[in-house]
Design a protein around this motif. Structure first.
Motif, PDB file in Angstrom:
ATOM      1  N   ALA A   1       0.845  -1.197   0.000  1.00 56.18           N
ATOM      2  CA  ALA A   1       0.000   0.000   0.000  1.00 56.18           C
ATOM      3  C   ALA A   1       0.876   1.240   0.000  1.00 56.18           C
ATOM      4  CB  ALA A   1      -0.902   0.007   1.224  1.00 56.18           C
ATOM      5  N   VAL A   2       0.575   2.171  -0.895  1.00 55.87           N
ATOM      6  CA  VAL A   2       1.186   3.500  -0.835  1.00 55.87           C
ATOM      7  C   VAL A   2       0.041   4.464  -0.537  1.00 55.87           C
ATOM      8  CG1 VAL A   2       2.305   5.345  -2.127  1.00 55.87           C
ATOM      9  CG2 VAL A   2       3.118   2.988  -2.363  1.00 55.87           C
ATOM     10  N   THR A   3       0.043   5.010   0.663  1.00 52.57           N
ATOM     11  CA  THR A   3      -1.050   5.880   1.102  1.00 52.57           C
ATOM     12  C   THR A   3      -0.578   7.333   1.065  1.00 52.57           C
ATOM     13  OG1 THR A   3      -1.824   4.105   2.530  1.00 52.57           O
ATOM     14  CG2 THR A   3      -2.683   6.313   2.978  1.00 52.57           C
ATOM     15  N   VAL A   4      -1.346   8.150   0.353  1.00 50.40           N
ATOM     16  CA  VAL A   4      -1.008   9.572   0.245  1.00 50.40           C
ATOM     17  C   VAL A   4      -2.222  10.361   0.731  1.00 50.40           C
ATOM     18  CG1 VAL A   4      -0.037  11.376  -1.225  1.00 50.40           C
ATOM     19  CG2 VAL A   4       0.298   8.973  -1.839  1.00 50.40           C
ATOM     20  N   ASP A   5      -2.095  10.963   1.892  1.00 52.45           N
ATOM     21  CA  ASP A   5      -3.201  11.716   2.478  1.00 52.45           C
ATOM     22  C   ASP A   5      -2.907  13.202   2.436  1.00 52.45           C
ATOM     23  OD1 ASP A   5      -5.223   9.883   3.245  1.00 52.45           O
ATOM     24  OD2 ASP A   5      -3.927   9.147   4.861  1.00 52.45           O
ATOM     25  N   GLY A   6      -3.987  13.988   2.475  1.00 48.51           N
ATOM     26  CA  GLY A   6      -3.843  15.440   2.529  1.00 48.51           C
ATOM     27  C   GLY A   6      -4.021  16.082   1.171  1.00 48.51           C
ATOM     28  N   GLU A   7      -4.043  17.404   1.165  1.00 50.99           N
ATOM     29  CA  GLU A   7      -4.285  18.139  -0.072  1.00 50.99           C
ATOM     30  C   GLU A   7      -2.955  18.527  -0.704  1.00 50.99           C
ATOM     31  OE1 GLU A   7      -6.872  22.040  -1.452  1.00 50.99           O
ATOM     32  OE2 GLU A   7      -7.232  21.160   0.516  1.00 50.99           O
ATOM     33  N   LEU A   8      -2.833  18.320  -2.010  1.00 53.30           N
ATOM     34  CA  LEU A   8      -1.613  18.713  -2.712  1.00 53.30           C
ATOM     35  C   LEU A   8      -1.523  20.234  -2.776  1.00 53.30           C
ATOM     36  CD1 LEU A   8      -1.454  16.401  -5.872  1.00 53.30           C
ATOM     37  CD2 LEU A   8       0.134  16.387  -3.946  1.00 53.30           C
ATOM     38  N   PRO A   9      -0.349  20.815  -2.505  1.00 54.12           N
ATOM     39  CA  PRO A   9      -0.187  22.267  -2.665  1.00 54.12           C
ATOM     40  C   PRO A   9      -0.358  22.666  -4.141  1.00 54.12           C
ATOM     41  CG  PRO A   9       1.639  21.310  -1.422  1.00 54.12           C
ATOM     42  CD  PRO A   9       0.869  20.173  -2.000  1.00 54.12           C
ATOM     43  N   PRO A  10      -0.674  23.925  -4.422  1.00 56.12           N
ATOM     44  CA  PRO A  10      -0.812  24.376  -5.815  1.00 56.12           C
ATOM     45  C   PRO A  10       0.483  24.129  -6.588  1.00 56.12           C
ATOM     46  CG  PRO A  10      -1.495  26.111  -4.268  1.00 56.12           C
ATOM     47  CD  PRO A  10      -0.904  25.011  -3.451  1.00 56.12           C
ATOM     48  N   GLY A  11       0.353  23.763  -7.850  1.00 56.97           N
ATOM     49  CA  GLY A  11       1.539  23.539  -8.685  1.00 56.97           C
ATOM     50  C   GLY A  11       2.188  22.188  -8.473  1.00 56.97           C
ATOM     51  N   VAL A  12       1.641  21.383  -7.558  1.00 58.53           N
ATOM     52  CA  VAL A  12       2.185  20.042  -7.312  1.00 58.53           C
ATOM     53  C   VAL A  12       1.188  19.034  -7.884  1.00 58.53           C
ATOM     54  CG1 VAL A  12       2.995  18.417  -5.576  1.00 58.53           C
ATOM     55  CG2 VAL A  12       3.321  20.866  -5.244  1.00 58.53           C
ATOM     56  N   SER A  13       1.708  18.041  -8.627  1.00 56.28           N
ATOM     57  CA  SER A  13       0.821  17.164  -9.386  1.00 56.28           C
ATOM     58  C   SER A  13       1.104  15.695  -9.104  1.00 56.28           C
ATOM     59  CB  SER A  13       1.014  17.433 -10.873  1.00 56.28           C
ATOM     60  OG  SER A  13       2.297  16.952 -11.250  1.00 56.28           O
ATOM     61  N   ALA A  14       0.329  14.858  -9.792  1.00 57.35           N
ATOM     62  CA  ALA A  14       0.485  13.408  -9.691  1.00 57.35           C
ATOM     63  C   ALA A  14       1.917  12.977 -10.005  1.00 57.35           C
ATOM     64  CB  ALA A  14      -0.492  12.729 -10.646  1.00 57.35           C
ATOM     65  N   LYS A  15       2.546  13.628 -10.979  1.00 57.04           N
ATOM     66  CA  LYS A  15       3.918  13.268 -11.359  1.00 57.04           C
ATOM     67  C   LYS A  15       4.865  13.466 -10.182  1.00 57.04           C
ATOM     68  CE  LYS A  15       6.923  12.173 -14.654  1.00 57.04           C
ATOM     69  NZ  LYS A  15       6.817  12.798 -15.966  1.00 57.04           N
ATOM     70  N   ASP A  16       4.624  14.546  -9.427  1.00 54.07           N
ATOM     71  CA  ASP A  16       5.482  14.813  -8.266  1.00 54.07           C
ATOM     72  C   ASP A  16       5.272  13.760  -7.180  1.00 54.07           C
ATOM     73  OD1 ASP A  16       6.488  17.278  -9.427  1.00 54.07           O
ATOM     74  OD2 ASP A  16       4.481  18.059  -9.078  1.00 54.07           O
ATOM     75  N   ILE A  17       4.023  13.307  -7.036  1.00 50.45           N
ATOM     76  CA  ILE A  17       3.748  12.239  -6.056  1.00 50.45           C
ATOM     77  C   ILE A  17       4.549  10.990  -6.416  1.00 50.45           C
ATOM     78  CG2 ILE A  17       2.011  10.610  -5.163  1.00 50.45           C
ATOM     79  CD1 ILE A  17      -0.107  12.753  -5.463  1.00 50.45           C
ATOM     80  N   ILE A  18       4.458  10.570  -7.665  1.00 51.15           N
ATOM     81  CA  ILE A  18       5.082   9.282  -8.013  1.00 51.15           C
ATOM     82  C   ILE A  18       6.613   9.406  -8.033  1.00 51.15           C
ATOM     83  CG2 ILE A  18       4.829   9.534 -10.549  1.00 51.15           C
ATOM     84  CD1 ILE A  18       4.474   6.277  -8.470  1.00 51.15           C
TER      85      ILE A  18
END
Lengths: 201, 470
Positions: free
Chosen positions: B167-184
């Motif tokens: 499991a990769v759990t990502v909680d919370g709201e992404l800051p502006p200008g930060v995207s799915a690509k930055d998560i991965i």
């Protein structure tokens, strides 16, 4: 595929980790539509750009066992990487960790991948660097690697080992169970998509 | 016993399970392209076999296709021969093919979802490691080699072992200008390029649930860059809304039955994963890579690392080799790295939402005079949609090139390549040595970082643009 039982040859120490599929064979060499001839692309960038790259050294030119750092074969699903190694004269790759698709493709292509703990990889590197002519035997029947006075056991899935020892073709094995496939197909929901063209209008 | 989403999908496709053998898994959809299929079709011919389910098989041309003059014959004779082999094979074995020029042509992982062929709960394979993209719909989707392509063509099944669960759990709201690509990219930097080896990753948590389907595809796409067998996300209303009305989506009563089933495709409460990784979305910033594997990335505010800071000898050697190849000095702020080329496209970031995000940053502006920007839509459908929205004009007016659909500079099997020593900011998925052309140097970035970088000529976050006066 050719059966694999035991292999004795010399080994080449590739002291690099994360050797990705694009280093094993770059994309421009994947355009061939035959299943052989891929040795021309094997490690081509390193062979071309690095004069002292280990595979350019004459004492390792005839090696058939590649001993690499961890995470060998990461990246693409290209089985061309496995074919290039086979076409380049390799029968075995040893590493402490392989990427899954590369390892799985190896079992289909007849290239044996052997996982050894990193300290055993280091010991083997040291041995073949001290004497590149050291014969190394990889015995799939006995599940062990032997060189000099050293014997190291390795683990491999029993089914994969059996297939490699026999040189069996997966499609032929699956075709023995076609009745099960047909029974499964009869129970699939009708709404599952088909790839046939959809007529609009 | 509680089960994960991936276990549910896996178990629903087991044709045969026998002790001491791998399971035989049924494959609902087999996607085919020109590079990894010719030897598989030859294998069928040599054994006198047919394609068992041509109706569950679809082919397209993507890796080799030029993105200019797409209606002329391909100039490179070797690329042309590979495309022609696929056309012959598709015709001989009765497989639907979306060739160059067809409205359904495009990168194989863009067209499956676009046509509605990719649906929750399915098993999907392709001779391409980025097949994990389709996991965004709650499908179990993974890349296979050519021998397995042949096996699926012949039997519509694959021998498989059940993967471990992560499991990769990502909680919370992404800051502006930060995207799915930055998560991965952050996930891969944390667990390493083979850190998920042997596992299927389920991405979950409030930050994942808030993502669009395009963004979810970006994340699942790069699961392979963390070494995972596959990556997936539980289907929800966002998934169903994306699918409804697409050409191959179920309709009427079938739609209702499908949604009822899809709604059961969630990991049970109380399921214990073999491994869990947690990320806090609120702390993420735009991420860029500095090295030669996708795990060698940092927040854009960082600096090129110093090999001397790595205690492990192997790691130190890796960093030294990466910096030598990339032509970078330790301590250089990432924001000072100048690029020659910006590539916006690929199965990671070549969908309509990616183009919209980049176009918004470029609207009414000109890219840096010394930087070229290639915009390559992921499919003919994405291209048509972008043109209907006027995005092509935005890119062209900004000084970018607007190209035809395909894999393009992600791997440079067509003429779109970096020259030796050239440096790119690329929205693709791999920064391997030579990936985008011999001697080319790749920095992986998100679409918004790509657009901001095109404007300044050096690695730039969208938020930096105001300070830079661009």
């Amino acid at each position: 595929m050719d059966a694999f039982t035991t292999h004795t040859g010399t080994a080449v120490p590739l002291r690099r980790s994360n050797v990705d599929t694009d280093q094993i064979i770059p994309a421009e060499y994947l355009k061939r539509i035959t299943r052989t001839g891929f040795e021309d692309g094997l490690f081509i960038a390193w062979r071309t750009n690095e004069p002292d790259f280990v595979l350019n050294q004459p004492q390792y030119a005839a090696a058939s066992i590649l001993v690499a750092g961890p995470d060998f074969g990461t990246g693409s699903s290209r089985e061309h990487a496995n074919w290039a190694l086979l076409d380049g004269g390799f029968r075995v790759v040893i590493s402490s960790r392989f990427a899954d698709i590369f390892r799985n493709n190896s079992t289909k292509a007849g290239l044996l991948t052997v996982v050894l703990p990193q300290e055993q990889v280091e010991a083997l590197w040291a041995a073949v660097e001290a004497d590149p002519a050291t014969p190394v035997t990889v015995d799939l029947q006995a599940k062990q690697v032997t060189y000099g006075a050293t014997t190291v056991p390795f683990e491999i899935d029993d089914y994969v080992r059996w297939r490699l020892l026999e040189g069996l073709d997966d499609v032929g094995l699956t075709e023995r169970n076609l009745a099960d496939v047909e029974a499964f197909e009869a129970g699939r929901p009708a709404w599952l998509p088909r790839a046939l063209p959809v007529l609009e209008g | 016993m509680p089960k994960t989403l991936a276990e549910k999908v896996y178990e629903a496709h087991v044709v045969r399970s026998t002790a001491g053998e791998p399971d035989l898994l049924y494959i609902d959809l087999h996607l085919v392209h020109e590079v990894t299929s010719p030897q598989a079709f030859d294998g069928l011919r040599a054994a006198g076999r047919t394609v068992r389910r041509p109706d569950l098989t679809m082919a397209t041309e993507d890796h080799n296709v030029p993105t200019l003059d797409i209606l002329s014959p391909i100039a490179d004779p070797v690329s042309r021969a590979q495309i022609e082999a696929l056309r012959r094979n598709a015709a001989e074995f009765g497989i639907r093919l979306a060739p160059m020029g067809d409205r359904d042509q495009g990168i194989v992982h863009v067209i499956g979802p676009q046509l509605g062929l990719t649906q929750p709960g399915m098993t999907i394979v392709c001779g391409d490691s980025h097949t994990s993209t389709h996991g965004a719909f709650g499908a179990l989707a993974f890349g296979i080699g050519t021998s397995e392509v042949e096996h699926v063509l012949a039997t519509q099944t694959l021998p498989q072992y059940k993967p471990r669960q992560m499991a990769v759990t990502v909680d919370g709201e992404l800051p502006p200008g930060v995207s799915a690509k930055d998560i991965i990219l952050a996930v891969i930097a944390q667990i390493g390029t083979n850190g998920a080896q042997g596992h299927v990753i389920e991405y979950r948590g409030s930050a994942i649930e808030a993502l669009s389907m395009e963004a979810r595809m970006t994340i699942c796409n790069m699961s392979i860059e963390a070494g995972a067998k596959a990556g997936l996300i539980a289907p929800d209303r966002t998934t169903f809304d994306f699918l409804q009305g697409r050409p191959h989506a179920p309709q009427g009563a079938d739609w209702d039955a499908a949604v009822e089933y899809w709604s059961t495709l969630r990991t049970d409460e109380g399921t214990v994963f073999d491994r869990e990784v947690v990320l806090d979305a609120t702390t993420l910033t735009p991420f860029v890579t500095w090295g030669t594997n996708p795990g060698q990335g940092l927040p854009i505010a960082g600096a090129v690392p110093d090999p001397a800071d790595f205690a492990d000898e192997g790691e130190r050697r890796d960093v030294e080799q990466a910096l030598a190849y990339m032509g970078l000095e330790p301590g250089t702020p990432l924001r000072e790295i100048e690029v020659d080329t910006v590539f916006l496209g690929s199965c990671t970031n070549g969908r309509i939402e990616d183009l919209r995000v980049a176009a918004e940053l470029l609207r009414g502006k000109r890219i840096d005079a010394d930087t070229r920007m290639l915009v390559v839509p992921g499919s003919v459908g994405v291209k048509a949609q972008a043109e209907a929205e006027g995005l092509d004009r935005v890119f062209l007016d900004a000084g970018a090139e607007w190209r035809g659909a395909g894999c393009s500079m992600c791997l440079g099997m067509n003429p779109d390549q970096l020259k030796p020593g050239e440096r790119s900011a690329s929205t693709s998925n791999r920064n391997f040595q030579g990936r985008q052309g011999k001697g080319g140097r790749t920095h992986l970035v998100s679409p918004s970082v790509a657009a901001a970088t095109a404007l300044t000529g050096r690695l730039t976050a969208p938020a930096d643009l105001e300070n830079a006066g661009v």
